[in-house]
Design a protein around this motif. Structure first.
Motif, PDB file in Angstrom:
ATOM      1  N   GLU A 188       0.826  -1.216   0.000  1.00  0.00           N
ATOM      2  CA  GLU A 188       0.000   0.000   0.000  1.00  0.00           C
ATOM      3  C   GLU A 188       0.860   1.266   0.000  1.00  0.00           C
ATOM      4  O   GLU A 188       0.653   2.189  -0.790  1.00  0.00           O
ATOM      5  N   GLY A 189       1.822   1.302   0.913  1.00  0.00           N
ATOM      6  CA  GLY A 189       2.691   2.473   1.011  1.00  0.00           C
ATOM      7  C   GLY A 189       3.527   2.650  -0.241  1.00  0.00           C
ATOM      8  O   GLY A 189       3.759   3.772  -0.702  1.00  0.00           O
ATOM      9  N   GLY A 190       3.983   1.532  -0.799  1.00  0.00           N
ATOM     10  CA  GLY A 190       4.802   1.591  -2.011  1.00  0.00           C
ATOM     11  C   GLY A 190       4.024   2.151  -3.193  1.00  0.00           C
ATOM     12  O   GLY A 190       4.564   2.916  -3.999  1.00  0.00           O
ATOM     13  N   PHE A 211       1.640   4.294  -3.040  1.00  0.00           N
ATOM     14  CA  PHE A 211       1.547   5.740  -2.814  1.00  0.00           C
ATOM     15  C   PHE A 211       2.880   6.426  -3.111  1.00  0.00           C
ATOM     16  O   PHE A 211       2.940   7.420  -3.840  1.00  0.00           O
ATOM     17  N   LEU A 212       3.964   5.878  -2.587  1.00  0.00           N
ATOM     18  CA  LEU A 212       5.288   6.483  -2.790  1.00  0.00           C
ATOM     19  C   LEU A 212       5.674   6.526  -4.262  1.00  0.00           C
ATOM     20  O   LEU A 212       6.296   7.479  -4.728  1.00  0.00           O
TER      21      LEU A 212
END
Lengths: 192, 192
Positions: B165-167, B169-170
């Motif tokens: 999930e964070g990846g 976004f990043l």
């Protein structure tokens, strides 16, 4: 008079930050910011040319605050690299600001108008700088044999920053405030 | 007649999905969905009682699609557990839908009105189920000695889903579409 002006500007930023993060950027009107902050619309527009300009100022302030905190932890030479990375993860994982998406940057980013390229780039830059900082710490930790030899520092740094961001979101969505701490402890162990 | 009705409903969902993800949920009006889909407002309100109801239906459909794809990968008994986890990461990392925040679920979640508790809980449930699936795969992989003995499966599963999930976004914020693949390859190696 300068002091009065500064106080009004701060008040507007504080009120707008809370509204944008908890209610939504698009769902918040300038009238609502006027009503909640008790600062006149004329005065608000003296500082900020538009709602988007206000959002940009809020992001600048958030970024500046976090940059300072991150730099402070990264430069604590009395601590081992492992301790500094752990402290950094704790800082990023414990967002004090409540918001719709777990992380204030992610929450504001996903609500940006499609054409707000400059603001979007600013957030992107901030996260790339986080990756750079973690990358440098990892390189130092590998040199000092605190971490696995041969650990690829750049992708590991990307993994760490990704896990923090995604974990903040998952923690919010799953209503489980222990998720990120557990996930990050596991990650820290895997690096050793 | 049933066929025509189904087609109109699908068309509205398709158009609204694209608008909500790329322009924003709050920034999209029902009038715009009418104009883009060419389906009359009366017809749209026959299927969906409100814009929020339409958003809920979109999330239901996205969740159903992803649940099916995830279950299919998890049950490929001819593959090793490591291969199944890698395939799962590839599925989640390669979101075909373009959107404001990298991941469609995250993008819609952070734009939800503060009182949309039921929809928010639905997204939370979906991610907890993802963690459960990865957790079970990890347990199987540890038993079969494909992964490190003593790897704590639950927090590692939380770490993996968070990193995806964070990846996403990043990757979106940093305009770098290689970030997630590199970060996830590193993570897969750390588990061995």
């Amino acid at each position: 008079m300068m002091r009065q002006k500064k106080t009004n500007r701060d008040l507007v930023v504080e009120v707008a930050t809370s509204l944008f993060l908890n209610k939504g950027y698009l769902a918040t009107s300038m009238d609502e910011i006027v009503a909640t902050s008790k600062v006149s619309k004329t005065n608000i527009y003296y500082y900020f040319s538009s709602k988007e300009d206000l959002l940009s100022a809020i992001l600048d302030q958030l970024i500046q605050t976090y940059r300072g905190l991150i730099a402070e932890i990264a430069s604590q030479h009395a601590l081992s690299v492992y301790e500094r990375i752990t402290a950094l993860l704790q800082l990023l994982a414990n967002q004090e600001l409540s918001c719709l998406g777990g992380c204030p940057f992610l929450t504001l980013y996903t609500q940006l108008p499609p054409d707000a390229h400059a603001i979007r780039a600013k957030v992107g830059r901030f996260f790339l700088d986080q990756v750079d900082t973690v990358d440098k710490l990892l390189q130092m930790g590998i040199e000092r044999q605190e971490f696995k030899a041969g650990l690829p520092s750049r992708p590991t740094a990307q993994l760490i920053v990704s896990a923090v961001e995604g974990g903040l979101f998952l923690q919010h969505a799953g209503q489980d405030d222990t998720l990120l701490e557990q996930a990050l402890s596991t990650l820290a162990l895997l690096l050793k």
